[in-house]
Design a protein around this motif. Structure first.
Motif, PDB file in Angstrom:
ATOM      1  N   UNK A   1      -5.550  -3.645   3.839  1.00 53.28           N
ATOM      2  CA  UNK A   1      -4.584  -3.031   2.928  1.00 53.28           C
ATOM      3  C   UNK A   1      -3.323  -2.670   3.705  1.00 53.28           C
ATOM      4  N   UNK A   2      -2.234  -2.509   2.969  1.00 49.81           N
ATOM      5  CA  UNK A   2      -0.966  -2.116   3.587  1.00 49.81           C
ATOM      6  C   UNK A   2      -0.421  -0.871   2.908  1.00 49.81           C
ATOM      7  N   UNK A   3       0.161  -0.028   3.734  1.00 51.49           N
ATOM      8  CA  UNK A   3       0.879   1.150   3.238  1.00 51.49           C
ATOM      9  C   UNK A   3       0.021   2.018   2.327  1.00 51.49           C
ATOM     10  N   UNK A   4      -1.103   2.496   2.839  1.00 56.65           N
ATOM     11  CA  UNK A   4      -1.931   3.442   2.085  1.00 56.65           C
ATOM     12  C   UNK A   4      -1.170   4.766   2.038  1.00 56.65           C
ATOM     13  N   UNK A   5      -0.806   5.224   0.831  1.00 61.74           N
ATOM     14  CA  UNK A   5       0.023   6.426   0.729  1.00 61.74           C
ATOM     15  C   UNK A   5      -0.763   7.721   0.946  1.00 61.74           C
ATOM     16  N   UNK A   6      -0.031   8.801   1.077  1.00 60.56           N
ATOM     17  CA  UNK A   6      -0.585  10.164   1.135  1.00 60.56           C
ATOM     18  C   UNK A   6      -1.651  10.319   2.199  1.00 60.56           C
ATOM     19  N   UNK A   7      -1.246  10.645   3.392  1.00 60.96           N
ATOM     20  CA  UNK A   7      -2.141  10.941   4.506  1.00 60.96           C
ATOM     21  C   UNK A   7      -2.906   9.734   5.022  1.00 60.96           C
ATOM     22  N   UNK A   8      -2.582   8.541   4.576  1.00 55.91           N
ATOM     23  CA  UNK A   8      -3.205   7.305   5.070  1.00 55.91           C
ATOM     24  C   UNK A   8      -4.729   7.356   5.024  1.00 55.91           C
TER      25      UNK A   8
END
Length: 102
Positions: free
Chosen positions: A41-48
């Motif tokens: 996955x790419x660019x997992x938002x919110x605190x990764x």
């Protein structure tokens, strides 16, 4: 109890989840011995951080980079569902890699 110690619980500013829900058809030869299939996955938002389910069963998760999870044991040949929660990454893909080791 926690309250008696005067501590405070800080919750992230998440008010509403936006999960990734998708379907993928996995070729049967991807599940043969010698290959491992990873969800990337790419660019997992919110605190990764995110949890992953394959076919409705918990498969693991991401905490920081790299956003890669071996999901071989959760996949079946044919159609599979993929869920990443609580927030959708910019993109998700499955990649088959040769197994490492003897």
């Amino acid at each position: 109890p926690f309250e008696e110690q005067g501590g405070a619980l800080t919750l992230p500013p998440v008010t509403e989840a936006d999960p990734f829900l998708g379907r993928v058809t996995v070729p049967g030869d991807w599940l043969r011995d010698g290959l491992r299939v990873c969800l990337e996955a790419a660019d997992v938002p919110h605190d990764a951080a995110a949890a992953v389910a394959v076919g409705g069963r918990y498969a693991g998760g991401f905490i920081g980079k790299p956003f890669r999870l071996d999901v071989t044991d959760r996949l079946k040949a044919g159609e599979n569902t993929i869920e990443v929660v609580p927030f959708a990454p910019a993109w998700v893909r499955l990649v088959a890699y040769p197994a490492i080791g003897p």
